[in-house]
Write a protein that holds these residues in place. Structure first.
Motif, mmCIF file in Angstrom:
data_model
loop_
_atom_site.group_PDB
_atom_site.id
_atom_site.type_symbol
_atom_site.label_atom_id
_atom_site.label_comp_id
_atom_site.label_asym_id
_atom_site.label_seq_id
_atom_site.Cartn_x
_atom_site.Cartn_y
_atom_site.Cartn_z
ATOM 1 N N ASN A 521 17.256 -17.263 41.082
ATOM 2 C CA ASN A 521 17.901 -18.406 40.445
ATOM 3 C C ASN A 521 19.377 -18.486 40.825
ATOM 4 O O ASN A 521 20.016 -17.467 41.111
ATOM 5 N N LYS A 522 19.908 -19.692 40.787
ATOM 6 C CA LYS A 522 21.349 -19.869 40.962
ATOM 7 C C LYS A 522 22.012 -19.610 39.619
ATOM 8 O O LYS A 522 22.072 -20.476 38.760
ATOM 9 N N CYS A 523 22.495 -18.389 39.428
ATOM 10 C CA CYS A 523 23.069 -17.993 38.143
ATOM 11 C C CYS A 523 24.586 -17.936 38.268
ATOM 12 O O CYS A 523 25.126 -17.029 38.905
ATOM 13 N N GLU A 524 25.247 -18.908 37.687
ATOM 14 C CA GLU A 524 26.706 -18.938 37.738
ATOM 15 C C GLU A 524 27.273 -18.953 36.327
ATOM 16 O O GLU A 524 26.604 -19.358 35.367
ATOM 17 N N ALA A 525 28.506 -18.478 36.205
ATOM 18 C CA ALA A 525 29.172 -18.359 34.900
ATOM 19 C C ALA A 525 28.224 -17.744 33.873
ATOM 20 O O ALA A 525 28.048 -18.264 32.775
ATOM 21 N N ILE A 526 27.632 -16.609 34.234
ATOM 22 C CA ILE A 526 26.614 -16.030 33.358
ATOM 23 C C ILE A 526 27.202 -15.525 32.053
ATOM 24 O O ILE A 526 26.463 -15.320 31.084
ATOM 25 N N ILE A 527 28.524 -15.359 31.983
ATOM 26 C CA ILE A 527 29.141 -14.932 30.726
ATOM 27 C C ILE A 527 28.874 -15.950 29.626
ATOM 28 O O ILE A 527 28.764 -15.588 28.448
ATOM 29 N N ILE A 528 28.739 -17.227 29.982
ATOM 30 C CA ILE A 528 28.457 -18.270 28.991
ATOM 31 C C ILE A 528 27.104 -18.024 28.342
ATOM 32 O O ILE A 528 26.966 -18.061 27.113
ATOM 33 N N LYS A 529 26.082 -17.737 29.166
ATOM 34 C CA LYS A 529 24.740 -17.492 28.631
ATOM 35 C C LYS A 529 24.690 -16.163 27.895
ATOM 36 O O LYS A 529 24.043 -16.034 26.852
ATOM 37 N N GLU A 530 25.374 -15.148 28.436
ATOM 38 C CA GLU A 530 25.398 -13.846 27.758
ATOM 39 C C GLU A 530 26.044 -13.957 26.382
ATOM 40 O O GLU A 530 25.548 -13.374 25.405
ATOM 41 N N ALA A 531 27.132 -14.692 26.295
ATOM 42 C CA ALA A 531 27.825 -14.845 25.012
ATOM 43 C C ALA A 531 26.950 -15.576 24.004
ATOM 44 O O ALA A 531 26.890 -15.210 22.822
ATOM 45 N N ALA A 532 26.260 -16.626 24.465
ATOM 46 C CA ALA A 532 25.360 -17.362 23.573
ATOM 47 C C ALA A 532 24.229 -16.466 23.085
ATOM 48 O O ALA A 532 23.885 -16.475 21.901
ATOM 49 N N MET A 533 23.649 -15.674 23.999
ATOM 50 C CA MET A 533 22.549 -14.798 23.600
ATOM 51 C C MET A 533 23.013 -13.700 22.654
ATOM 52 O O MET A 533 22.304 -13.330 21.716
ATOM 53 N N GLU A 534 24.203 -13.142 22.903
ATOM 54 C CA GLU A 534 24.727 -12.100 22.010
ATOM 55 C C GLU A 534 24.918 -12.644 20.594
ATOM 56 O O GLU A 534 24.651 -11.958 19.608
ATOM 57 N N TYR A 535 25.365 -13.883 20.517
ATOM 58 C CA TYR A 535 25.533 -14.486 19.189
ATOM 59 C C TYR A 535 24.182 -14.752 18.527
ATOM 60 O O TYR A 535 23.958 -14.399 17.364
ATOM 61 N N LEU A 536 23.275 -15.358 19.281
ATOM 62 C CA LEU A 536 21.984 -15.746 18.714
ATOM 63 C C LEU A 536 21.120 -14.544 18.352
ATOM 64 O O LEU A 536 20.395 -14.570 17.356
ATOM 65 N N LEU A 537 21.204 -13.486 19.130
ATOM 66 C CA LEU A 537 20.348 -12.327 18.906
ATOM 67 C C LEU A 537 20.995 -11.256 18.033
ATOM 68 O O LEU A 537 20.326 -10.599 17.246
ATOM 69 N N ASN A 538 22.318 -11.093 18.196
ATOM 70 C CA ASN A 538 22.985 -9.976 17.519
ATOM 71 C C ASN A 538 24.126 -10.393 16.605
ATOM 72 O O ASN A 538 24.746 -9.533 15.972
#
Length: 654
Positions: A521-538
């Motif tokens: 996949n073309k994964c760019e600015a992955i910190i945005i998705k990581e931050a969203a997942m950290e909030y939603l999951l943890n």
């Protein structure tokens, strides 16, 4: 610009700093990496070399890397009789590794070894190969040429990767987090006139080889599977994509079994399709609503150009809306947050080998082919089943590549297996069988949360798990499918294609925008998705995740270079034309990145304002001018896409 991140993108092609940095990178890479012969290599008793070449009007070089180091070949190594013998001995019985080499580089090597070389013709032939999109004759199983050239085989990692969209090597370098991203310093039409330009061309060759070496390590498993298929079916599929592998194995076996010499030609004309002929006789609904729907389907008669539109229907079962289409059954999913509790459980039910099972269960065979085709397919599926039972994981996984690609070939007009009737029969049968399961679940008041192509996700009262067992058992007896179930503790959904599932053991299943660690996949600015997942999951603040991150690569955006290549687009940064492959981060005082459209008019996307190019990374720490506000706002927007629904919090079923 932060002094730790120096972008030399505007520098001249022959810049000494670029050459020096490339040489330093090579030394560091060699000191920290194992030599090629120590890399996991499934090619027994074969010397491996990775190569690249540069050919200009007045300059020629082939650069190779093997376990002994670098080797340079010039044009005289092919034109001089004595030197040609030495060159031939170097390549003798070697396995060549390249990227997209089957399209250009291999063809040039074939020419250099099999033709009477005239220096003034080499460049002309090179331009002809590039402009006419030729393919390697040797990799196309030309026995005569294979007997002439010295090497034993050539591997094209662009084929081995089986990417949905071809990706240029420099774009691969971005995904591999290479320090320096620079397009070819001199286009093939340039004149290489200075010593610096010669060194620059050589440096670009070296960098390409190092990128290819990284990919060679990464795709060892893919190579291993292809070699296993070579042995199993006695067909050379090493330089093929997964769909091409299925085509070649099925075609060669079919021709051998039926004693035909020519490739069978399918009927690609527009056909009249009666949907009733697509539907399995085992489809049986219990409710009047779905029986009326089935009757409507049975009455549809359409030509193949319009059948997709005719099949597209909307259904409502329980509180869920379903889209019945020519591509598979899908629910109309909005955002949702759902968790298992002491009394409720998230269960995912998937059909095992859905499309292959449908082909065999329904005896579906392209109309222009004999029953031998179906016999071959059945034998291949059974061979995989035996391999799985015997614990032969490599064989089972290799054969899976073949059997899972057959459905796609039935809808590809250039495949010998093309047959729209078979293709739609597969899809419609699976959809109707899934609707039978959904109907039964609804009768037991078991809530279907989502459905997509070959499975359903349900939210079930634990007291009804025994009912679920009975429903699945009865359904499998009718449909002849086998299913597997997985239990999840949490489900976070933006829409049907973008979601997160957390299993009981904590493993996370990501799809769509959240699938940020998939190299394809073309994964760019992955910190945005990581931050969203950290909030939603943890429950961790997006601000904390983003501001505490120390890796600049997670903040990087990059241009889609394969799109640039296809449309011949140009890139402009702050009014100055730059290379086509670029990466950048959002900064407080950054410039504007523009690209031209097909008509040559330049435009900019909203995400390309306030950017700082970072094609040359000297330090992976975070620059002082990074615009944290942008990344935080985007992460919050992604969270809201899941949590907020028409001004309220997302629907929660627990």
């Amino acid at each position: 610009m932060n002094n730790r991140l120096v972008d030399k993108n505007m520098m001249t092609p022959g810049n000494q700093d670029y050459i020096k940095q490339t040489d330093e990178l090579i030394v560091a890479h060699e000191q920290s990496s194992k030599p090629l012969y120590e890399i996991l290599c499934p090619l027994p008793n074969q010397d491996v070399l990775i190569y690249d070449l540069k050919i200009y009007k007045d300059y020629f070089i082939i650069l190779c890397l093997d376990n002994k180091g670098w080797k340079v070949f010039k044009l005289e190594d092919f034109t001089d009789a004595d030197k040609r013998k030495i060159t031939k001995q170097y390549f003798k019985d070697r396995t060549l590794i390249g990227y997209n080499n089957s399209k250009v580089n291999d063809i040039m090597l074939e020419y250099l070894f099999t033709a009477f070389i005239q220096p003034d013709v080499v460049y002309k032939y090179y331009r002809y190969v590039i402009t006419t999109c030729q393919i390697s004759y040797i990799n196309n199983s030309n026995a005569l040429l294979k007997s002439i050239v010295p090497w034993s085989r050539s591997i094209d990692l662009a084929k081995v990767a089986s990417l949905k969209t071809p990706i240029p090597l420099k774009a691969m370098a971005i995904r591999l987090k290479y320090l320096k991203i620079q397009d070819i310093p001199n286009p093939p039409d340039d004149i290489i006139a200075t010593e610096e330009e010669v060194k620059s061309a050589l440096a670009d060759c070296k960098r390409n080889i190092l990128i290819t070496k990284s990919l060679w390590s990464k795709y060892q498993h893919n190579v291993k599977l292809r070699l296993q298929l070579n042995d199993l079916f006695n067909v050379d599929v090493l330089n093929m994509t997964e769909s091409e592998i299925a085509e070649e194995i099925m075609l060669s076996t079919y021709k051998q079994r039926t004693c035909i010499g020519e490739k069978p030609k399918p009927d690609t004309s527009v056909k009249l399709i009666e949907v009733k002929n697509l539907i399995s006789s085992r489809v049986n609904f219990k409710t009047p609503y779905l029986n009326r729907f089935l009757n409507k389907l049975n009455s549809i008669i359409s030509d193949s150009n319009n059948i997709e539109d005719e099949l597209h229907k909307q259904l409502h079962i329980g509180n869920i809306e379903f889209n019945f289409t020519g591509g598979g059954l899908r629910t109309k999913d909005g955002n949702l947050i759902l968790s298992s509790t002491d009394t409720m459980q998230l269960v995912d039910i998937d059909i095992i080998s859905c499309y292959p099972s449908t082909i065999l269960n329904e005896n579906l065979c392209p109309s222009h082919l004999s029953h031998v085709w179906l016999d071959i397919y059945r034998e291949i599926v059974e061979k995989r089943i035996r391999a799985k039972k015997a614990g032969d994981i490599v064989t089972a996984e290799a054969i899976k590549v073949v059997i899972n690609s057959i459905y796609g070939r039935t809808k590809f007009p250039y495949s010998f297996m093309y047959d729209e009737i078979v293709m739609y029969s597969i899809v419609v049968t699976v959809e109707l069988f899934l609707l039978m399961l959904i109907e039964r679940l609804n009768q037991y008041h078991i809530r279907v949360v989502s459905a997509n192509t070959d499975g359903v996700l349900i939210y079930i009262d634990k007291q009804k798990l025994s009912d679920l067992d009975e429903i699945i058992k009865e359904w499998q007896e009718v449909t002849h499918y086998e299913t597997e179930r997985a239990i999840y503790t949490k489900y976070l959904r933006k829409d049907i294609n973008n979601f997160i599932l957390v299993s009981e053991n904590g493993e996370i299943k990501r799809r769509g925008v959240f699938n940020i660690y998939n190299f394809k996949n073309k994964c760019e600015a992955i910190i945005i998705k990581e931050a969203a997942m950290e909030y939603l999951l943890n429950g961790i603040s997006v601000v904390d995740t983003i501001r505490n991150e120390k890796d600049i690569y997670k903040f990087i955006y990059y241009v889609n270079p394969e799109l640039n290549k296809e449309q011949n687009l140009n890139m402009v940064y702050n009014g100055k034309q730059i290379q086509k492959t670029n990466r950048w981060y959002k900064s407080k005082h950054g410039g504007t990145l523009e690209h031209s459209d097909k008509n040559g008019k330049f435009k900019t996307d909203s995400n390309n304002n306030g950017v700082t190019l970072i094609n040359d990374i000297e330090n992976t720490s975070i620059p002082s001018d990074i615009d944290y506000r942008h990344y935080i706002a985007e992460a919050k927007r992604l969270v809201e896409a899941i949590e907020v629904n028409n001004g309220t919090r997302a629907l929660r079923l627990n």
